[in-house]
Design a protein around this motif. Structure first.
Motif, PDB file in Angstrom:
ATOM      1  N   TRP A 117      -9.754  -7.643  15.964  1.00 17.09           N
ATOM      2  CA  TRP A 117      -9.133  -8.996  15.392  1.00 17.09           C
ATOM      3  C   TRP A 117      -7.719  -9.334  16.296  1.00 17.09           C
ATOM      4  N   LYS A 126      -8.925  -2.891  13.346  1.00 11.05           N
ATOM      5  CA  LYS A 126     -10.091  -3.554  12.401  1.00 11.05           C
ATOM      6  C   LYS A 126     -10.712  -4.277  13.754  1.00 11.05           C
ATOM      7  N   VAL A 144      -8.626  -9.578   2.611  1.00 13.70           N
ATOM      8  CA  VAL A 144      -7.415  -8.802   2.388  1.00 13.70           C
ATOM      9  C   VAL A 144      -7.394  -7.431   3.265  1.00 13.70           C
ATOM     10  N   GLU A 145      -8.859  -6.978   3.232  1.00 14.99           N
ATOM     11  CA  GLU A 145      -8.689  -5.566   3.824  1.00 14.99           C
ATOM     12  C   GLU A 145      -8.357  -5.505   5.092  1.00 14.99           C
ATOM     13  N   LEU A 146      -8.195  -6.757   5.989  1.00 17.48           N
ATOM     14  CA  LEU A 146      -7.753  -6.581   7.217  1.00 17.48           C
ATOM     15  C   LEU A 146      -6.108  -6.589   7.267  1.00 17.48           C
ATOM     16  N   PHE A 147      -5.296  -6.822   6.049  1.00 18.30           N
ATOM     17  CA  PHE A 147      -3.743  -6.793   6.225  1.00 18.30           C
ATOM     18  C   PHE A 147      -3.579  -5.302   6.304  1.00 18.30           C
ATOM     19  N   PRO A 148      -2.497  -5.147   7.063  1.00 14.24           N
ATOM     20  CA  PRO A 148      -1.980  -3.565   6.881  1.00 14.24           C
ATOM     21  C   PRO A 148      -1.559  -3.317   5.522  1.00 14.24           C
ATOM     22  N   LEU A 183       1.719  -4.545   3.877  1.00 13.50           N
ATOM     23  CA  LEU A 183       1.868  -5.981   3.252  1.00 13.50           C
ATOM     24  C   LEU A 183       1.197  -6.117   1.960  1.00 13.50           C
ATOM     25  N   VAL A 184      -0.019  -5.372   1.771  1.00 15.23           N
ATOM     26  CA  VAL A 184      -0.848  -5.554   0.600  1.00 15.23           C
ATOM     27  C   VAL A 184      -1.155  -4.039  -0.165  1.00 15.23           C
ATOM     28  N   ASP A 198      -5.711  -0.233   0.253  1.00 17.26           N
ATOM     29  CA  ASP A 198      -7.200  -1.115  -0.062  1.00 17.26           C
ATOM     30  C   ASP A 198      -8.065  -0.809  -0.981  1.00 17.26           C
ATOM     31  N   SER A 200      -5.921  -2.971  -3.418  1.00 22.80           N
ATOM     32  CA  SER A 200      -5.683  -4.472  -3.166  1.00 22.80           C
ATOM     33  C   SER A 200      -7.123  -4.918  -3.109  1.00 22.80           C
ATOM     34  N   THR A 231      -7.926  -8.285  -5.628  1.00 23.38           N
ATOM     35  CA  THR A 231      -8.238  -9.410  -5.330  1.00 23.38           C
ATOM     36  C   THR A 231      -9.853  -9.979  -5.834  1.00 23.38           C
TER      37      THR A 231
END
Length: 308
Positions: free
Chosen positions: A223, A229, A279-283, A286-287, A290, A293, A297
């Motif tokens: 990405w 990811k 959401v799983e893509l964010f480090p 930040l969230v 997983d 998060s 979500t």
């Protein structure tokens, strides 16, 4: 002849309607009810609470308390055997710990939820079910607090080696422990008749697990430059969590625990899978983790889309 599960489900629903409405008033009313039962959209209007489980549990002669305790014991034993199967492969170096860890991550929750219909419909049944992942959480906490992956507890050694990335015992207090506690929470709060809970569990377990398994093996298109990811992993997240959600909805609908059908829920389940994969893509900085998060979500979005 003993009536089938589906026949008993229809009898239970018909009896429930008579009980709450004071009985049928003429053949036309009964005909309308029959049409409602055959029409999934009309049945859904009654809500999940009006659907009866097709399993007439417990069987005659067994107390509900004893039955739920027995089912919990069987499920707990099966979960230990399942984890030991994969931990044993990692311990004997037949499989990489990263792979065994994600296999357990991907399969543990779905296999656990498949057995939910075999508990009774008593309110305390959810507590007996939640005791299974809670036991796993206790094992993880004990292994993590030991501080030494080379201690004399062989079961802890197997567990640490199979589910930690680095082999450090303290790592079990992070993702794996949060995963188990998330299962406990969803089991207690979203027990059996919540389509939102089923979908959220599949995002956390199957979606996240498949993203890692596929992304590590086939993730060629990242990405972002230098990132971990991949697009292939995200595609596996969406497809895996969506298919698992639809299959789980069908399973619970078959047992009479959900009024919504897989067809009716498919579009909304797909939207939740796409959002959870994003959401799983964010480090984590930040969230957060997983394992927290992603299901949060899914639960929030599921409440908005399903309205219950």
């Amino acid at each position: 002849m003993v009536p089938s599960f589906a026949t008993r489900a229809r009898i239970s629903r018909n009896a429930s309607f008579q009980e709450h409405s004071g009985g049928w008033r003429g053949g036309s009313s009964r005909s309308r009810l029959d049409r409602r039962i055959r029409n999934p959209r009309a049945t859904a209007a009654y809500g999940a609470g009006s659907v009866r489980c097709v399993c007439a549990l417990p069987p005659p002669g067994i107390s509900p308390l004893a039955w739920d305790a027995g089912v919990s014991t069987v499920v707990g034993a099966a979960s230990i055997v399942w984890v030991k199967l994969w931990t044993g492969l990692a311990r004997r170096d037949k499989m990489k710990p990263q792979v065994s860890r994600k296999v357990v991550h991907t399969t543990a929750a779905p296999l656990f939820m498949i057995l939910w219909p075999f508990f009774t419909n008593r309110p305390c049944a959810r507590l007996f079910a939640a005791a299974v992942p809670m036991l796993q959480a206790v094992r993880l906490a004990a292994a993590g607090l030991s501080g030494d992956p080379e201690n004399n507890d062989s079961s802890s050694n197997e567990l640490v080696k199979a589910i930690s990335r680095s082999g450090k015992a303290s790592e079990t207090l992070d993702g794996p422990l949060k995963y188990s506690l998330a299962i406990v929470l969803i089991t207690v709060v979203e027990w059996r008749t919540s389509v939102v809970g089923l979908i959220a569990m599949m995002q956390m377990a199957v979606g996240d697990g498949m993203a890692d398994l596929v992304g590590r093996q086939f993730g060629k298109h990242k990405w972002r430059k230098g990132g971990e990811k991949s697009m292939e992993g995200s595609a596996a997240f969406v497809s895996g969590s969506f298919l698992a959600s639809v299959a789980m909805i069908q399973w619970f609908h078959h047992f009479g625990l959900l009024s919504v059908t897989p067809t009716e829920a498919a579009a909304r389940a797909a939207a939740i899978s796409f959002a959870s994969a994003a959401v799983e893509l964010f480090p984590p900085r930040l969230v957060g983790d997983d394992n927290i998060s992603v299901p949060v979500t899914a639960l929030v979005l599921g409440r908005l889309l399903f309205g219950k």
